[in-house]
Design a protein around this motif. Structure first.
Motif, PDB file in Angstrom:
ATOM      1  N   ALA A   1       0.845  -1.189   0.000  1.00  0.00           N
ATOM      2  CA  ALA A   1       0.000   0.000   0.000  1.00  0.00           C
ATOM      3  C   ALA A   1       0.875   1.232   0.000  1.00  0.00           C
ATOM      4  CB  ALA A   1      -0.908   0.006   1.228  1.00  0.00           C
ATOM      5  N   LEU A   2       0.475   2.244  -0.777  1.00  0.00           N
ATOM      6  CA  LEU A   2       1.193   3.513  -0.779  1.00  0.00           C
ATOM      7  C   LEU A   2       0.923   4.223   0.529  1.00  0.00           C
ATOM      8  CD1 LEU A   2       0.723   5.267  -4.225  1.00  0.00           C
ATOM      9  CD2 LEU A   2       2.832   4.350  -3.245  1.00  0.00           C
TER      10      LEU A   2
ATOM     11  N   GLY B   1      -4.359  17.271   3.840  1.00  0.00           N
ATOM     12  CA  GLY B   1      -3.801  16.738   2.598  1.00  0.00           C
ATOM     13  C   GLY B   1      -2.764  15.661   2.890  1.00  0.00           C
ATOM     14  N   VAL B   2      -2.572  14.770   1.934  1.00  0.00           N
ATOM     15  CA  VAL B   2      -1.604  13.684   2.061  1.00  0.00           C
ATOM     16  C   VAL B   2      -0.511  13.891   1.012  1.00  0.00           C
ATOM     17  CG1 VAL B   2      -1.268  11.189   1.817  1.00  0.00           C
ATOM     18  CG2 VAL B   2      -3.374  12.076   2.828  1.00  0.00           C
ATOM     19  N   THR B   3       0.751  13.772   1.415  1.00  0.00           N
ATOM     20  CA  THR B   3       1.863  13.883   0.463  1.00  0.00           C
ATOM     21  C   THR B   3       2.563  12.537   0.322  1.00  0.00           C
ATOM     22  OG1 THR B   3       2.253  16.202   1.005  1.00  0.00           O
ATOM     23  CG2 THR B   3       4.068  15.015  -0.040  1.00  0.00           C
ATOM     24  N   VAL B   4       2.658  12.075  -0.924  1.00  0.00           N
ATOM     25  CA  VAL B   4       3.359  10.830  -1.231  1.00  0.00           C
ATOM     26  C   VAL B   4       4.594  11.198  -2.040  1.00  0.00           C
ATOM     27  CG1 VAL B   4       3.209   8.597  -2.394  1.00  0.00           C
ATOM     28  CG2 VAL B   4       1.158   9.589  -1.341  1.00  0.00           C
TER      29      VAL B   4
ATOM     30  N   PHE C   1       1.658   0.801 -10.841  1.00  0.00           N
ATOM     31  CA  PHE C   1       1.587   1.999  -9.999  1.00  0.00           C
ATOM     32  C   PHE C   1       0.158   2.529  -9.967  1.00  0.00           C
ATOM     33  CE2 PHE C   1       1.645   6.571  -9.271  1.00  0.00           C
ATOM     34  CZ  PHE C   1       2.188   6.567  -8.000  1.00  0.00           C
ATOM     35  N   GLY C   2      -0.514   2.483 -11.112  1.00  0.00           N
ATOM     36  CA  GLY C   2      -1.907   2.956 -11.158  1.00  0.00           C
ATOM     37  C   GLY C   2      -2.780   2.189 -10.170  1.00  0.00           C
ATOM     38  N   SER C   3      -2.574   0.891 -10.069  1.00  0.00           N
ATOM     39  CA  SER C   3      -3.362   0.090  -9.125  1.00  0.00           C
ATOM     40  C   SER C   3      -3.085   0.500  -7.687  1.00  0.00           C
ATOM     41  CB  SER C   3      -3.037  -1.404  -9.307  1.00  0.00           C
ATOM     42  OG  SER C   3      -3.345  -1.799 -10.617  1.00  0.00           O
ATOM     43  N   LEU C   4      -1.798   0.656  -7.379  1.00  0.00           N
ATOM     44  CA  LEU C   4      -1.409   1.093  -6.031  1.00  0.00           C
ATOM     45  C   LEU C   4      -2.030   2.436  -5.681  1.00  0.00           C
ATOM     46  CD1 LEU C   4       2.440   0.480  -5.646  1.00  0.00           C
ATOM     47  CD2 LEU C   4       0.625  -0.346  -4.130  1.00  0.00           C
ATOM     48  N   LEU C   5      -1.939   3.367  -6.630  1.00  0.00           N
ATOM     49  CA  LEU C   5      -2.411   4.721  -6.359  1.00  0.00           C
ATOM     50  C   LEU C   5      -3.938   4.742  -6.251  1.00  0.00           C
ATOM     51  CD1 LEU C   5      -1.533   7.651  -5.947  1.00  0.00           C
ATOM     52  CD2 LEU C   5      -1.703   7.989  -8.425  1.00  0.00           C
ATOM     53  N   ARG C   6      -4.599   3.945  -7.075  1.00  0.00           N
ATOM     54  CA  ARG C   6      -6.060   3.888  -7.020  1.00  0.00           C
ATOM     55  C   ARG C   6      -6.519   3.430  -5.641  1.00  0.00           C
ATOM     56  NH1 ARG C   6      -6.737   1.109 -11.143  1.00  0.00           N
ATOM     57  NH2 ARG C   6      -7.093   2.851 -12.569  1.00  0.00           N
ATOM     58  N   GLU C   7      -5.827   2.430  -5.130  1.00  0.00           N
ATOM     59  CA  GLU C   7      -6.171   1.925  -3.792  1.00  0.00           C
ATOM     60  C   GLU C   7      -5.931   3.016  -2.744  1.00  0.00           C
ATOM     61  OE1 GLU C   7      -5.610   0.590   0.125  1.00  0.00           O
ATOM     62  OE2 GLU C   7      -3.872   1.151  -1.091  1.00  0.00           O
ATOM     63  N   GLY C   8      -4.781   3.713  -2.876  1.00  0.00           N
ATOM     64  CA  GLY C   8      -4.458   4.766  -1.912  1.00  0.00           C
ATOM     65  C   GLY C   8      -5.472   5.900  -1.947  1.00  0.00           C
ATOM     66  N   VAL C   9      -5.809   6.338  -3.136  1.00  0.00           N
ATOM     67  CA  VAL C   9      -6.747   7.462  -3.266  1.00  0.00           C
ATOM     68  C   VAL C   9      -8.108   7.081  -2.685  1.00  0.00           C
ATOM     69  CG1 VAL C   9      -8.053   8.831  -4.942  1.00  0.00           C
ATOM     70  CG2 VAL C   9      -5.587   8.572  -5.215  1.00  0.00           C
TER      71      VAL C   9
ATOM     72  N   GLY D   1     -11.583  10.999   4.431  1.00  0.00           N
ATOM     73  CA  GLY D   1     -11.934  12.419   4.451  1.00  0.00           C
ATOM     74  C   GLY D   1     -10.782  13.350   4.132  1.00  0.00           C
ATOM     75  N   ARG D   2      -9.713  12.828   3.548  1.00  0.00           N
ATOM     76  CA  ARG D   2      -8.591  13.710   3.170  1.00  0.00           C
ATOM     77  C   ARG D   2      -9.033  14.665   2.061  1.00  0.00           C
ATOM     78  NH1 ARG D   2      -7.367  12.721   7.751  1.00  0.00           N
ATOM     79  NH2 ARG D   2      -7.015  10.516   8.173  1.00  0.00           N
ATOM     80  N   VAL D   3      -8.465  15.870   2.051  1.00  0.00           N
ATOM     81  CA  VAL D   3      -8.925  16.866   1.077  1.00  0.00           C
ATOM     82  C   VAL D   3      -8.064  16.898  -0.188  1.00  0.00           C
ATOM     83  CG1 VAL D   3     -10.006  18.325   2.821  1.00  0.00           C
ATOM     84  CG2 VAL D   3      -7.627  18.771   2.136  1.00  0.00           C
ATOM     85  N   ALA D   4      -6.866  16.332  -0.125  1.00  0.00           N
ATOM     86  CA  ALA D   4      -5.987  16.414  -1.298  1.00  0.00           C
ATOM     87  C   ALA D   4      -4.889  15.368  -1.206  1.00  0.00           C
ATOM     88  CB  ALA D   4      -5.352  17.803  -1.394  1.00  0.00           C
ATOM     89  N   VAL D   5      -4.350  14.998  -2.363  1.00  0.00           N
ATOM     90  CA  VAL D   5      -3.162  14.151  -2.415  1.00  0.00           C
ATOM     91  C   VAL D   5      -2.100  14.871  -3.242  1.00  0.00           C
ATOM     92  CG1 VAL D   5      -2.190  11.902  -3.025  1.00  0.00           C
ATOM     93  CG2 VAL D   5      -4.601  12.067  -2.333  1.00  0.00           C
ATOM     94  N   TRP D   6      -0.926  15.043  -2.659  1.00  0.00           N
ATOM     95  CA  TRP D   6       0.239  15.579  -3.375  1.00  0.00           C
ATOM     96  C   TRP D   6       1.137  14.401  -3.731  1.00  0.00           C
ATOM     97  CZ3 TRP D   6       0.433  20.789  -4.311  1.00  0.00           C
ATOM     98  CH2 TRP D   6      -0.366  21.607  -3.523  1.00  0.00           C
ATOM     99  N   LEU D   7       1.580  14.351  -4.964  1.00  0.00           N
ATOM    100  CA  LEU D   7       2.411  13.239  -5.432  1.00  0.00           C
ATOM    101  C   LEU D   7       3.712  13.805  -5.990  1.00  0.00           C
ATOM    102  CD1 LEU D   7       2.493  10.151  -6.052  1.00  0.00           C
ATOM    103  CD2 LEU D   7       1.423  10.688  -8.253  1.00  0.00           C
ATOM    104  N   ARG D   8       4.811  13.537  -5.286  1.00  0.00           N
ATOM    105  CA  ARG D   8       6.132  13.996  -5.767  1.00  0.00           C
ATOM    106  C   ARG D   8       6.836  12.839  -6.435  1.00  0.00           C
ATOM    107  NH1 ARG D   8       8.023  16.555  -0.230  1.00  0.00           N
ATOM    108  NH2 ARG D   8       6.554  18.269  -0.119  1.00  0.00           N
ATOM    109  N   LEU D   9       7.343  13.094  -7.640  1.00  0.00           N
ATOM    110  CA  LEU D   9       8.033  11.993  -8.302  1.00  0.00           C
ATOM    111  C   LEU D   9       9.318  12.455  -8.963  1.00  0.00           C
ATOM    112  CD1 LEU D   9       7.090  12.293 -11.541  1.00  0.00           C
ATOM    113  CD2 LEU D   9       5.033  11.242 -10.656  1.00  0.00           C
ATOM    114  N   PRO D  10      10.365  11.630  -8.806  1.00  0.00           N
ATOM    115  CA  PRO D  10      11.613  11.910  -9.519  1.00  0.00           C
ATOM    116  C   PRO D  10      11.396  11.681 -11.011  1.00  0.00           C
ATOM    117  CG  PRO D  10      11.758   9.804  -8.360  1.00  0.00           C
ATOM    118  CD  PRO D  10      10.428  10.400  -8.000  1.00  0.00           C
ATOM    119  N   ILE D  11      12.140  12.387 -11.818  1.00  0.00           N
ATOM    120  CA  ILE D  11      11.929  12.325 -13.275  1.00  0.00           C
ATOM    121  C   ILE D  11      12.079  10.890 -13.790  1.00  0.00           C
ATOM    122  CG2 ILE D  11      14.324  12.852 -13.939  1.00  0.00           C
ATOM    123  CD1 ILE D  11      13.101  14.740 -16.102  1.00  0.00           C
TER     124      ILE D  11
END
Lengths: 319, 319
Positions: free
Chosen positions: B56-57, B66-69, B85-93, B100-110
């Motif tokens: 799980a993410l 808000g949640v930052t990943v 990754f899409g499956s993991l993120l879908r589960e997390g979201v 009741g989280r209001v936002a998800v921030w996703l930081r990713l290296p290039i």
């Protein structure tokens, strides 16, 4: 200054000055393909050329010697693999480097963002990204990259609403600060929003008071602003005239909200240094006339674009 | 104002005001995992949890709900596919939405930018990107996104170098403009550069003249600035004192460069409206004293951060 072209020329010129630039002299967009230059035609796409034995990425040449490749208009297969795109891009970069191009700009829709990883293996980095598009860049010219940066500042605006009938000013205390200091209501400008409009909107949202913009009072620049994602911050304080006086403040955002005598705000320690300073400035204006402290605003037409801009400076005697 | 927190509170409050916010009251970073909240511990990673049957993410909860990943610290396999990754993120979201989280921030290296494409299918968009990292965001709260934007303005600075001994000012004509109008030398601020430092640097690069910063004269705001990649532009003109007088101008960037009498610059039509205006302002200052037109600068310490900021406003009488 301040346009991509000028800025690029400016950065180029820092070390290249007096060395003949590789840029084409004309501002016309040129189409660059398979090592040949030919004028851009209105095809609407920077086609991924086919039928020539090998496919090749194409891009538009700008007058500064940079090439722009827009993956939304290349006809790339939407499921192109990182490996396949990497091969295409490697060929393109080699070709553009041999042609003496100084930079490659790579625009990609978020759905093709895997292409950014492939580009990174060739040295590309993110220049900026917004909504559903990212732009990467690779410097090919001599020395360190001299490409212009992206927007570097967020703009915060506060409104000092002064009730001239009693010398009071509208102040708030933020709810979520360790130090509960009186300050002017304010917040960040939205993209495309004028400074005065931000001040009026934020004052209304935080305090319920309606107001109108009168002048700019002060400008503060701070770098590496907390919460600005690494950007710098310009914080502008405007003078506003109240249109309503009844306070109905936002209890989520503010702990307190009040009309405070300017003289009291100027001497209390229960405030921030910048608020205290501007309170003294306002007191000075109230006593000596606003002309002593104001930067009035004028809206003027831009020379060529048909747009308008807002200009702030000290008042001039009538010509 | 102007911090992520305040701004987020501000945008949240626009419609949520007086409605209890979902944000945790404490500013402590919390760790969010598998539907449970527990305090962040100093592991240094937002681990992709394993060994629980399903991965799980995980992310950090901020005080605004808000949640930052940060994918650089999740231990994701570097070759994770978009689908996985899409499956993991879908589960997390789904989980964060249920919490009741209001936002998800996703930081990713290039190097993991393919994950942005997967995130886009769930509604994420780019918030910003720089160098080798992109940040995406997804609003989960009620109504339209109320997340704070990224830096909205580029900052251009020009320097008006006035030789008070003869009333002349240093001006250039850009080489690459259709209209060859006299203007003050200038260019874009680099990230972290003070306004006055930009003016002095650009004047030196374009004209060869060394100078020092004296004051801020004017501020111009223009939106959708050409060449600014969709951002707005703040263009500041400073008054500078010459330290050297000999012109050695950049021939790549400038067509002409000269010391022009202020009175001539104020009345010639061979200039831009803003240059003409500032020439009149300078003439007024030369005749009546600079106090009539200047915004002096002071460097002051920020309250908590240990940083310093530059503040510009009209002079105050000594306290």
């Amino acid at each position: 200054m301040a346009s991509y072209g000028c800025q690029l020329f400016s950065v180029l010129s820092r070390r290249l000055c007096r060395v003949r630039c590789t840029a084409a002299p004309s501002a016309r967009a040129l189409r660059l393909s398979a090592g040949r230059l030919h004028p851009a035609v209105g095809q609407g796409t920077d086609a991924l050329t086919g039928g020539h034995g090998t496919d090749a990425l194409t891009g538009r040449l700008d007058r500064f010697g940079g090439v722009t490749v827009d993956l939304a208009h290349t006809g790339l297969p939407p499921d192109i693999s990182e490996g396949d795109f990497g091969s295409l891009l490697r060929e393109g970069v080699g070709r553009w480097r041999a042609e003496g191009r100084v930079a490659v700009w790579l625009r990609l829709p978020i759905s093709l963002s895997r292409c950014a990883a492939a580009a990174a293996t060739l040295g590309f980095t993110f220049h900026h990204a917004r909504a559903d598009q990212a732009t990467l860049a690779l410097w090919l010219g001599p020395g360190a990259s001299r490409l212009p940066g992206y927007a570097s500042h967020q703009v915060g605006v506060a409104g000092a609403v002064v009730d001239e009938s009693n010398g009071k000013v509208l102040v708030v205390q933020d709810k979520n600060k360790t130090l509960n200091a009186w300050k002017f209501p304010g917040g960040l400008s939205e993209l495309g929003e004028n400074i005065g409009a931000t001040a009026v909107r934020e004052v209304q949202e935080e305090t319920g008071v309606c107001s109108e913009f009168l002048s700019l009072l002060s400008v503060r620049q701070q770098h590496d602003q907390p919460g600005a994602f690494g950007a710098s911050d310009l914080y502008l304080i405007c003078r506003l005239r109240p249109l309503t006086y009844s306070i109905d403040f936002c209890t989520e955002e503010c702990l307190r909200c009040d009309w405070l005598p300017l003289a009291e705000l100027a001497r209390t320690e229960e405030t921030t240094p910048i608020t205290s300073r501007v309170a003294r400035l306002l007191l000075h204006g109230l006593e000596r006339g606003w002309g002593a402290v104001d930067l009035p605003m004028e809206t003027l037409p831009a020379v060529h674009s048909g747009r308008f801009y807002q200009l702030y400076h000290r008042g001039l005697p009538l010509a």
